[in-house]
Write a protein that holds these residues in place. Structure first.
Motif, PDB file in Angstrom:
ATOM      1  N   SER A 213       0.872  -0.962  -0.141  1.00  0.00           N
ATOM      2  CA  SER A 213       0.209   0.216  -0.019  1.00  0.00           C
ATOM      3  C   SER A 213       0.782   1.444  -0.699  1.00  0.00           C
ATOM      4  O   SER A 213       0.134   2.648  -0.647  1.00  0.00           O
ATOM      5  CB  SER A 213      -0.831  -0.224   1.085  1.00  0.00           C
ATOM      6  N   GLY A 214       1.961   1.257   0.318  1.00  0.00           N
ATOM      7  CA  GLY A 214       2.709   2.488   0.307  1.00  0.00           C
ATOM      8  C   GLY A 214       3.374   2.968  -0.708  1.00  0.00           C
ATOM      9  O   GLY A 214       3.347   3.996  -1.291  1.00  0.00           O
ATOM     10  N   MET A 215       4.195   1.735  -1.303  1.00  0.00           N
ATOM     11  CA  MET A 215       4.476   1.402  -2.572  1.00  0.00           C
ATOM     12  C   MET A 215       3.423   2.313  -3.804  1.00  0.00           C
ATOM     13  O   MET A 215       3.765   3.060  -5.230  1.00  0.00           O
ATOM     14  CB  MET A 215       4.648   0.130  -3.643  1.00  0.00           C
ATOM     15  N   TRP A 216       2.611   1.524  -3.224  1.00  0.00           N
ATOM     16  CA  TRP A 216       1.366   1.847  -4.882  1.00  0.00           C
ATOM     17  C   TRP A 216       0.014   2.458  -4.549  1.00  0.00           C
ATOM     18  O   TRP A 216      -1.022   2.512  -5.423  1.00  0.00           O
ATOM     19  CB  TRP A 216       0.884   0.506  -5.308  1.00  0.00           C
ATOM     20  N   GLY A 217      -0.181   2.846  -3.349  1.00  0.00           N
ATOM     21  CA  GLY A 217      -1.216   3.363  -2.679  1.00  0.00           C
ATOM     22  C   GLY A 217      -1.222   5.063  -3.470  1.00  0.00           C
ATOM     23  O   GLY A 217      -0.068   5.295  -3.027  1.00  0.00           O
ATOM     24  N   GLY A 218      -2.773   5.714  -3.617  1.00  0.00           N
ATOM     25  CA  GLY A 218      -2.172   7.433  -4.629  1.00  0.00           C
ATOM     26  C   GLY A 218      -2.068   6.920  -6.086  1.00  0.00           C
ATOM     27  O   GLY A 218      -3.299   8.049  -6.072  1.00  0.00           O
TER      28      GLY A 218
END
Length: 451
Positions: A213-218
């Motif tokens: 989620s940090g790498m691809w969230g947003g």
């Protein structure tokens, strides 16, 4: 025969009826549990024995590998009308015994109720039929067929085949279906409409596999957020169903007091009701959509991952006058139009049941209303809708289109059928037995084919 005479006859047979009902409740006829199939068979055998003891020709039958059903028949005088009495002997699972105040399969009287699984739904329906037959005894001046099904609580999957198989034996001028309820303690009812059911599983997929989620969230939409937006689109800001093309209609002018609504629904004091329009319309004659299940990771132990797919079960109740085919098409079209960000939608129909609207006019209904009014000491029955679904009623209407179908029952607002502490209100049960005895006595004057 006077009302007083019939009441006296019912009161005379009630102790024996109570014993018979309690014996049936002790049989764990849970049709949803394959391990208790022998109990369902034992229940059918017990029901058959009860009506055989009243001089009926009886047999146990089934169709398409379905659960055992009982058919019992006693002919009437030449030219007398033929009446079919329906109930079911299977029951819901009792679930966690710890939720019960009394043992679920040991009938226990507490206060004004008899508690136990099936004490109301629907072994009391069987008992009410038996009470009327036993009270009238040799004065039964009509032909009576009793049909007691064994798989109503799992959807009556083989009922259509069974009705076709047994149609010539089940033909009737009047069909009494004792599987509903009354409006309140002291207020009888005839059920004249039921909403239909459409259950659908939807799946929202946004990725081929989970990612951080940090790498691809947003950038990448996760399936849970996307599914949430799809679910939110099903209602407007007031809570009305927002799916276009569904039918809705008026309901009977019946007052449903606020305090009763809160008590029966279990809604928190802070909850505001959803939707608009009269309460009974929202409950009986307008569509409703609920989410009854979700497949998604549990909060405990959840990782920082964008979930690639998520599923939800949509339970949609459709109004009398609508069809399941129309409802499925409208729901699919709405969902396809409201899936954002190019996500993929999976759509699977789980099951359906048609809505029912009964034209409750004619001599048989007049006789029934008079019987109810007398049994409840001058209180006329309410023409009641039911927000839930009893799909098998549509099968009876379709299979026997010339018959007058009377949907009655023993339940009341606090029966708690399907839940823990299911209970039969004993005083109301006596009134039900008096009403059915009056009904069968007075139907003798009905012209066959003119119901």
């Amino acid at each position: 025969m006077s009302l007083e005479d019939l009441r006296a006859r019912v009161q005379a047979v009630l102790p024996g009826i109570r014993n018979d009902l309690e014996a049936l409740v002790r049989i764990e006829s849970v049709s949803a549990d394959p391990a208790r199939a022998a109990e369902v068979q034992r229940s059918a055998e017990a029901v058959e024995a009860l009506f055989r003891g009243e001089g009926f020709a009886t047999r146990i039958t089934s169709a398409d590998g379905g659960a055992p059903a009982v058919i019992a028949h006693k002919p009437g005088p030449e030219g007398a009308p033929q009446i079919l009495l329906y109930a079911h002997h299977d029951v819901q699972p009792e679930n966690d015994h710890a939720d019960w105040d009394t043992p679920p399969f040991e009938p226990t009287e507490v206060g004004d109720r008899l508690y136990g699984r099936g004490a109301a739904d629907d072994k009391a329906g069987i008992a009410a039929h038996l009470a009327a037959i036993r009270a009238l005894a040799d004065d039964l001046a009509i032909g009576v067929t009793v049909f007691v099904e064994g798989e109503e609580e799992i959807g009556s999957d083989s009922l259509e085949a069974l009705l076709k198989q047994e149609a010539e034996h089940l033909h009737a001028d009047v069909i009494v279906i004792a599987d509903s309820g009354n409006w309140d303690i002291g207020v009888p009812a005839l059920t004249t409409s039921l909403r239909g059911l459409v259950r659908v599983d939807i799946e929202i997929r946004t990725q081929s596999h989970a990612v951080h989620s940090g790498m691809w969230g947003g950038l990448v939409p996760d399936s849970l957020m996307t599914l949430s937006r799809v679910i939110a689109s099903l209602h407007d800001d007031d809570g009305n169903v927002a799916v276009a093309g569904l039918h809705e209609g008026p309901a009977a002018d019946v007052e449903y007091p606020e305090e009763r609504l809160r008590a029966e629904s279990g809604a928190l004091d802070s909850i505001r009701w959803i939707g608009s329009g009269p309460t009974v319309e929202r409950l009986w004659t307008k569509p409703a959509i609920s989410i009854t299940g979700l497949d998604a990771p549990q909060v405990f132990g959840a990782s920082n991952t964008l979930v690639p797919s998520a599923r939800a079960r949509i339970s949609m109740r459709i109004a009398p006058g609508d069809t399941t085919a129309n409802a499925v098409a409208c729901l699919r079209k709405h969902l396809e139009a409201h899936v954002p960000w190019g996500a993929q939608l999976g759509f699977t129909v789980v099951d359906t049941g048609e809505a029912i609207a009964i034209d409750a006019t004619g001599p048989a209904y007049d006789i029934a209303r008079d019987a109810f009014t007398q049994a409840w000491d001058g209180v006329a029955p309410v023409d009641m809708g039911v927000g839930g679904s009893i799909p098998f009623i549509e099968l009876f209407l379709r299979t026997f289109p010339a018959a007058s179908v009377l949907v009655t029952g023993v339940e009341d607002p606090d029966t708690r059928a399907h839940g823990a502490n299911e209970g039969l209100h004993l005083a109301e049960f006596e009134r039900v037995c008096v009403a059915e005895t009056l009904l069968l006595a007075n139907l003798a004057g009905l012209r066959p084919g003119g119901a």
